[in-house]
Design an enzyme around this catalytic site. Sequence first.
Site, PDB file in Angstrom:
ATOM      1  CG  ASP A 100      -2.320   0.544   1.055  1.00 17.29           C
ATOM      2  OD1 ASP A 100      -2.142   1.592   0.359  1.00 17.29           O
ATOM      3  OD2 ASP A 100      -3.175   0.167   1.625  1.00 17.29           O
ATOM      4  CG  ASP A 202      -4.289   5.820   0.643  1.00 14.77           C
ATOM      5  OD1 ASP A 202      -5.230   5.184   0.884  1.00 14.77           O
ATOM      6  OD2 ASP A 202      -4.103   7.054   1.312  1.00 14.77           O
ATOM      7  CD  GLU A 261      -8.632   4.606  -1.436  1.00 19.86           C
ATOM      8  OE1 GLU A 261      -9.489   4.142  -0.659  1.00 19.86           O
ATOM      9  OE2 GLU A 261      -7.602   5.280  -1.072  1.00 19.86           O
ATOM     10  CG  HIS A 326      -8.638  -0.547   4.993  1.00 21.38           C
ATOM     11  ND1 HIS A 326      -8.423  -0.748   3.639  1.00 21.38           N
ATOM     12  CD2 HIS A 326      -8.116   0.645   5.080  1.00 21.38           C
ATOM     13  CE1 HIS A 326      -7.984   0.366   3.184  1.00 21.38           C
ATOM     14  NE2 HIS A 326      -7.633   1.072   4.070  1.00 21.38           N
ATOM     15  CG  ASP A 327     -11.012   2.720   3.807  1.00 24.51           C
ATOM     16  OD1 ASP A 327     -10.476   2.907   4.953  1.00 24.51           O
ATOM     17  OD2 ASP A 327     -10.273   3.093   2.773  1.00 24.51           O
TER      18      ASP A 327
HETATM   19  C1  GLC Z   1      -7.546   5.718   1.848  1.00 23.96           C
HETATM   20  C2  GLC Z   1      -7.349   4.543   2.883  1.00 23.96           C
HETATM   21  C3  GLC Z   1      -7.968   4.954   4.204  1.00 23.96           C
HETATM   22  C4  GLC Z   1      -7.275   6.192   4.618  1.00 23.96           C
HETATM   23  C5  GLC Z   1      -7.159   7.450   3.770  1.00 23.96           C
HETATM   24  C6  GLC Z   1      -6.197   8.297   4.053  1.00 23.96           C
HETATM   25  O1  GLC Z   1      -8.935   5.928   1.586  1.00 23.96           O
HETATM   26  O2  GLC Z   1      -7.894   3.531   2.317  1.00 23.96           O
HETATM   27  O3  GLC Z   1      -7.906   3.993   4.860  1.00 23.96           O
HETATM   28  O4  GLC Z   1      -7.688   6.641   5.745  1.00 23.96           O
HETATM   29  O5  GLC Z   1      -7.061   6.906   2.384  1.00 23.96           O
HETATM   30  O6  GLC Z   1      -4.741   7.730   3.808  1.00 23.96           O
END
Ligand code: GLC
Length: 542
Positions: A100, A202, A261, A326-327
């Site tokens: 990640d 990310d 993402e 995880h979100d």
């Molecule tokens: C992404 C991650 C999340 C995090 C955010 C800030 O959305 O998946 O868990 O809080 O980025 O890095």
Amino acid sequence: MNDNFCWWRDGIIYQIYPRSFADSNGDGIGDLQGIISKLGYLNELGIDAIWFSPFYPSPEIDFGYDISNYLDVDPRFGTLADFDELITTAHTFGIRVVLDMVANHTSDQHAWFIESRSSRENPRRDWYIWKDGAGSGRPPNNWKSCFGGSSWEYDACSRQYYLHTFATQQPDVNWRNPQLRKALLDVFRFWLDRGADGFRLDVFNAYFKDEHFQNNPGQLGLRDYDQQKHIHDMDQPEMIPLLQELRTLMDEYPERYTVGEIFLPTPEKTVHYTGNDLLHAAFSSDLIESELIFPWSAGWVAQKINKRDNLFDSAGIWPTTMLSNHDKPRTASRYVKGENDDQAFTAMAVLLTVRGTPFIYYGEEIGMRNISLKRNEIMDPPGQKYWPIYQGRDGFRSPMQWRDAPFASFSTTKPWLPVHSNYHQRNVASQQENPQSLWNFTRQLIALRRAYPALRRGSFHIFFRTDTGVMAYERKLDEQRILVCINFSSSMRQVEFIPDADPKLAAILISSAGRKDFYTSHNQFMLNPHEVLLLELKPGMV
Ligand code: GLC
Ligand code: CA
């Protein structure tokens, strides 16, 4: 049949949240050695790659998504030597490792930010996004932080504001600065040289912000963050040349992968950022988008998949399929109250039999449920900020349930988040023993997907009305034809067999209802409540 297996297109990617997977040294926090000890388990399940959430040094304001050093492992998780061992062991099993990469922001404890903040004249000042206020104590513009409030934080010492799209401790870097850009691209190279097979980027589409810092227009929404259209603080045109540069770098190494993402995702954005000289893949909202109203029904799923496939096919883009991470709340908790797994089976069937790379979130294979926490147990920053409207993400990050032993055998001590109280019944060991369990169903579907290229690469065609509560589709590649029938409803359903084939040529590959025979009457057949049925159409005699 030509079957050039490509790990990130044909394979299955399993997401590990390192804090919660397996704790090797009894401090209540999962770690790299814990993950290494479970690689055999993952191999048995049949997955092809792991993606794991950040393990770099971090003050853990956002549990690793606030990185204070890109080139090391946080001591909570282990050492660089553990990382090397993880890569080597994973590769021995044929498992690829996707890291990640959080490069929209760093932690405010990162040396770069500490320098940048120290004075306006510091050479690293411009590595972050600093601006004067708009006068009378007002921030430079109206941009809001995803974790609540203005996305600008005033620094009294240097009397300027810095930008943070997320928590105040997560300052956004300035990708327009050439030195910063080089430093971060070097980070990618560092991990590639250490054997990483790919990266999940990310919130990459937030890297660039409007160079004139124009205000975002307003819109209706629940949280203040949702009350504006994010047209100036993300999705800027400068992202495309950066992705091209990154792809050139990635292509220096064989068989590497990038998956983006997308922040505020849509299928259209996925098309925009994916391609031969861009990202290999990017998540799109499809089946994960609405956690409040997620109508898990045949019609809804079919419509999402059709839309995405039509759009992606014409653009030559390979989809990804994800139901939770995880979100987002756990798959099983979204569709059912309680412990019944019927809908978890239909969800797993969708995940593993539509087109696109499936992403399994750890514990999804045993139908793990969200845990519920009291106000004072919340650890996640947006949960603390928005409680009770939004309770944060801790609920879907609870420790993996390995067996019916103290702390579900995740750890020997009380873990950082509570284990779900259902772990006595719901755990890997008990599901492995039960042939009818979700775990065994998942493993069999993964094996079928591997054995039948049509399930991976084949075309996708729905052959029966989805308003009946059934999603019935054909996956076809050359001569190979697989019919997938999923009954989303809780009653028996009559289904019309695919018109251009002889039902006598259909052989059962798997039935979640344990059926042994398949027969039709007047070309119709019955599906049991929530049944998942896969049939292979044997080539007919002419
Ligand atoms: C992404 C991650 C999340 C995090 C955010 C800030 O959305 O998946 O868990 O809080 O980025 O890095
Ligand atoms: Ca540990």
